[in-house]
Design a protein around this motif. Structure first.
Motif, PDB file in Angstrom:
ATOM      1  N   LEU A 114      36.167  61.888  99.304  1.00  0.00           N
ATOM      2  CA  LEU A 114      34.989  61.254  99.895  1.00  0.00           C
ATOM      3  C   LEU A 114      34.816  59.839  99.348  1.00  0.00           C
ATOM      4  O   LEU A 114      35.355  59.497  98.293  1.00  0.00           O
ATOM      5  N   ALA A 115      34.033  59.035 100.053  1.00  0.00           N
ATOM      6  CA  ALA A 115      33.688  57.707  99.553  1.00  0.00           C
ATOM      7  C   ALA A 115      32.962  57.842  98.212  1.00  0.00           C
ATOM      8  O   ALA A 115      32.272  58.836  97.957  1.00  0.00           O
ATOM      9  N   ARG A 116      33.108  56.845  97.346  1.00  0.00           N
ATOM     10  CA  ARG A 116      32.611  56.951  95.975  1.00  0.00           C
ATOM     11  C   ARG A 116      31.125  57.289  95.917  1.00  0.00           C
ATOM     12  O   ARG A 116      30.712  58.174  95.169  1.00  0.00           O
ATOM     13  N   GLU A 117      30.297  56.594  96.684  1.00  0.00           N
ATOM     14  CA  GLU A 117      28.858  56.844  96.630  1.00  0.00           C
ATOM     15  C   GLU A 117      28.529  58.258  97.103  1.00  0.00           C
ATOM     16  O   GLU A 117      27.661  58.932  96.534  1.00  0.00           O
ATOM     17  N   GLU A 118      29.208  58.698  98.156  1.00  0.00           N
ATOM     18  CA  GLU A 118      28.989  60.048  98.664  1.00  0.00           C
ATOM     19  C   GLU A 118      29.444  61.087  97.642  1.00  0.00           C
ATOM     20  O   GLU A 118      28.767  62.098  97.427  1.00  0.00           O
ATOM     21  N   ARG A 119      30.571  60.823  97.041  1.00  0.00           N
ATOM     22  CA  ARG A 119      31.131  61.739  96.042  1.00  0.00           C
ATOM     23  C   ARG A 119      30.201  61.871  94.850  1.00  0.00           C
ATOM     24  O   ARG A 119      29.931  62.978  94.366  1.00  0.00           O
ATOM     25  N   GLU A 120      29.689  60.767  94.370  1.00  0.00           N
ATOM     26  CA  GLU A 120      28.813  60.810  93.198  1.00  0.00           C
ATOM     27  C   GLU A 120      27.519  61.560  93.487  1.00  0.00           C
ATOM     28  O   GLU A 120      27.034  62.323  92.646  1.00  0.00           O
ATOM     29  N   ALA A 121      26.957  61.354  94.677  1.00  0.00           N
ATOM     30  CA  ALA A 121      25.728  62.069  95.039  1.00  0.00           C
ATOM     31  C   ALA A 121      25.981  63.574  95.152  1.00  0.00           C
ATOM     32  O   ALA A 121      25.175  64.402  94.700  1.00  0.00           O
ATOM     33  N   LEU A 122      27.123  63.929  95.739  1.00  0.00           N
ATOM     34  CA  LEU A 122      27.485  65.341  95.862  1.00  0.00           C
ATOM     35  C   LEU A 122      27.728  65.956  94.493  1.00  0.00           C
ATOM     36  O   LEU A 122      27.229  67.047  94.186  1.00  0.00           O
ATOM     37  N   TYR A 123      28.486  65.270  93.648  1.00  0.00           N
ATOM     38  CA  TYR A 123      28.793  65.811  92.323  1.00  0.00           C
ATOM     39  C   TYR A 123      27.524  66.020  91.501  1.00  0.00           C
ATOM     40  O   TYR A 123      27.441  66.975  90.722  1.00  0.00           O
ATOM     41  N   ALA A 124      26.550  65.149  91.654  1.00  0.00           N
ATOM     42  CA  ALA A 124      25.320  65.290  90.862  1.00  0.00           C
ATOM     43  C   ALA A 124      24.634  66.626  91.129  1.00  0.00           C
ATOM     44  O   ALA A 124      24.218  67.318  90.189  1.00  0.00           O
ATOM     45  N   VAL A 125      24.527  67.022  92.400  1.00  0.00           N
ATOM     46  CA  VAL A 125      23.829  68.278  92.705  1.00  0.00           C
ATOM     47  C   VAL A 125      24.731  69.483  92.414  1.00  0.00           C
ATOM     48  O   VAL A 125      24.247  70.540  91.985  1.00  0.00           O
ATOM     49  N   CYS A 126      26.038  69.328  92.620  1.00  0.00           N
ATOM     50  CA  CYS A 126      26.949  70.436  92.309  1.00  0.00           C
ATOM     51  C   CYS A 126      27.053  70.658  90.805  1.00  0.00           C
ATOM     52  O   CYS A 126      27.154  71.802  90.343  1.00  0.00           O
ATOM     53  N   ASP A 127      27.041  69.584  90.029  1.00  0.00           N
ATOM     54  CA  ASP A 127      27.036  69.714  88.569  1.00  0.00           C
ATOM     55  C   ASP A 127      25.797  70.485  88.101  1.00  0.00           C
ATOM     56  O   ASP A 127      25.881  71.352  87.228  1.00  0.00           O
ATOM     57  N   GLU A 128      24.669  70.133  88.681  1.00  0.00           N
ATOM     58  CA  GLU A 128      23.411  70.800  88.308  1.00  0.00           C
ATOM     59  C   GLU A 128      23.487  72.298  88.592  1.00  0.00           C
ATOM     60  O   GLU A 128      23.084  73.133  87.764  1.00  0.00           O
ATOM     61  N   ALA A 129      24.020  72.659  89.755  1.00  0.00           N
ATOM     62  CA  ALA A 129      24.140  74.075  90.111  1.00  0.00           C
ATOM     63  C   ALA A 129      25.134  74.790  89.206  1.00  0.00           C
ATOM     64  O   ALA A 129      24.909  75.947  88.819  1.00  0.00           O
ATOM     65  N   LEU A 130      26.226  74.117  88.854  1.00  0.00           N
ATOM     66  CA  LEU A 130      27.202  74.738  87.948  1.00  0.00           C
ATOM     67  C   LEU A 130      26.581  74.991  86.580  1.00  0.00           C
ATOM     68  O   LEU A 130      26.778  76.065  85.995  1.00  0.00           O
ATOM     69  N   ARG A 131      25.841  74.029  86.068  1.00  0.00           N
ATOM     70  CA  ARG A 131      25.187  74.236  84.762  1.00  0.00           C
ATOM     71  C   ARG A 131      24.215  75.413  84.827  1.00  0.00           C
ATOM     72  O   ARG A 131      24.164  76.242  83.902  1.00  0.00           O
ATOM     73  N   ALA A 132      23.478  75.512  85.912  1.00  0.00           N
ATOM     74  CA  ALA A 132      22.525  76.627  86.046  1.00  0.00           C
ATOM     75  C   ALA A 132      23.264  77.965  86.148  1.00  0.00           C
ATOM     76  O   ALA A 132      22.824  78.978  85.586  1.00  0.00           O
ATOM     77  N   THR A 133      24.391  77.974  86.854  1.00  0.00           N
ATOM     78  CA  THR A 133      25.193  79.191  86.983  1.00  0.00           C
ATOM     79  C   THR A 133      25.728  79.634  85.627  1.00  0.00           C
ATOM     80  O   THR A 133      25.682  80.823  85.274  1.00  0.00           O
ATOM     81  N   VAL A 134      26.235  78.691  84.848  1.00  0.00           N
ATOM     82  CA  VAL A 134      26.755  79.007  83.521  1.00  0.00           C
ATOM     83  C   VAL A 134      25.628  79.443  82.591  1.00  0.00           C
ATOM     84  O   VAL A 134      25.780  80.387  81.796  1.00  0.00           O
ATOM     85  N   ASP A 135      24.477  78.800  82.685  1.00  0.00           N
ATOM     86  CA  ASP A 135      23.331  79.216  81.875  1.00  0.00           C
ATOM     87  C   ASP A 135      22.947  80.661  82.172  1.00  0.00           C
ATOM     88  O   ASP A 135      22.552  81.412  81.263  1.00  0.00           O
TER      89      ASP A 135
END
Length: 237
Positions: free
Chosen positions: A154-175
């Motif tokens: 994906l384009a960099r800006e789109e990728r960064e926005a997507l990764y931010a919310v996916c990172d948050e969900a991954l941290r919550a899943t691991v927690d």
């Protein structure tokens, strides 16, 4: 938050994101395949789990059809015992129809991963007593031709926005799951886990992706990952 709460929050957040050319069509199976996805989480996603296997994003004949990561229809229905109505994406691509559990195409990655789990552990309950399988990103991205476009392209800006919310969900899943191991199925998932899980006390590793695009996987994926679990990760199966 339990996994269903995490999934619903993630679905709402990724649905609010915007993606431009060459992305022409986006599927969110957390939305239109919410019923079997919820069955999967409620039946097999209780904490704790020793090992979290993390994929990249849904495949067209796996999670895109069933709402289950790597979710080859036959194995989801016949081995996991999951089947529920699947509706339609808001803007379906004519070359990538959603047929839900009527889909007759096999997802090669899913048939390899879940076929290994079935052959190695016997029952789904025995596998999920130790493991849980999730995808880092829940969206399917398609170009106008119907060709798949992976999140890292994906384009960099789109990728960064997507990764931010996916990172948050991954941290919550691991927690929630409190796994001792987070294992990326392929290099992308491992890299995202390493970025997202700073301070994580467990071990992050990787196993070979079961994609048919991988020459190594095509030469025998199950024996290869058995060796990786034993020799590289020190995990006794």
């Amino acid at each position: 938050m339990k996994l269903l709460d995490i999934s619903r929050a993630l679905s709402a957040k990724v649905s609010a994101l915007h993606f431009g050319d060459p992305v022409a069509c986006i599927y969110n199976p957390l939305d239109y395949a919410a019923a079997p996805h919820a069955q999967y989480l409620q039946r097999f996603g209780t904490a704790p789990r020793d090992i979290l296997l993390l994929g990249m994003n849904p495949g067209p004949f796996g999670m895109a059809q069933t709402g289950v990561p790597f979710g080859d229809v036959a194995l989801v229905r016949d081995w996991m015992g999951i089947e529920a109505p699947v509706t339609q994406p808001e803007h379906p691509h004519p070359k990538r129809p959603i047929q839900g559990f009527d889909c007759t195409r096999s997802e090669v990655s899913g048939s390899r991963l879940w076929g290994w789990a079935r052959d190695r552990f016997g029952t789904a309950e025995a596998f999920f007593a130790r493991f849980f399988v999730a995808n880092y990103c829940p969206l399917v991205f398609m170009e106008d031709s119907g060709r798949n476009r992976t999140p890292d392209k994906l384009a960099r800006e789109e990728r960064e926005a997507l990764y931010a919310v996916c990172d948050e969900a991954l941290r919550a899943t691991v927690d929630y799951l409190q796994p001792a191991y987070v294992i990326g199925v392929g290099g992308f998932a491992r890299q995202r886990a390493e970025k997202a899980l700073t301070g994580y006390a467990g071990r992050i590793g990787t196993i070979l992706h079961p994609s048919p695009a991988s020459p190594l996987a095509n030469r025998g994926w199950a024996p290869a990952v058995e060796a990786q679990f034993a020799d590289e990760l020190g995990i006794a199966l």
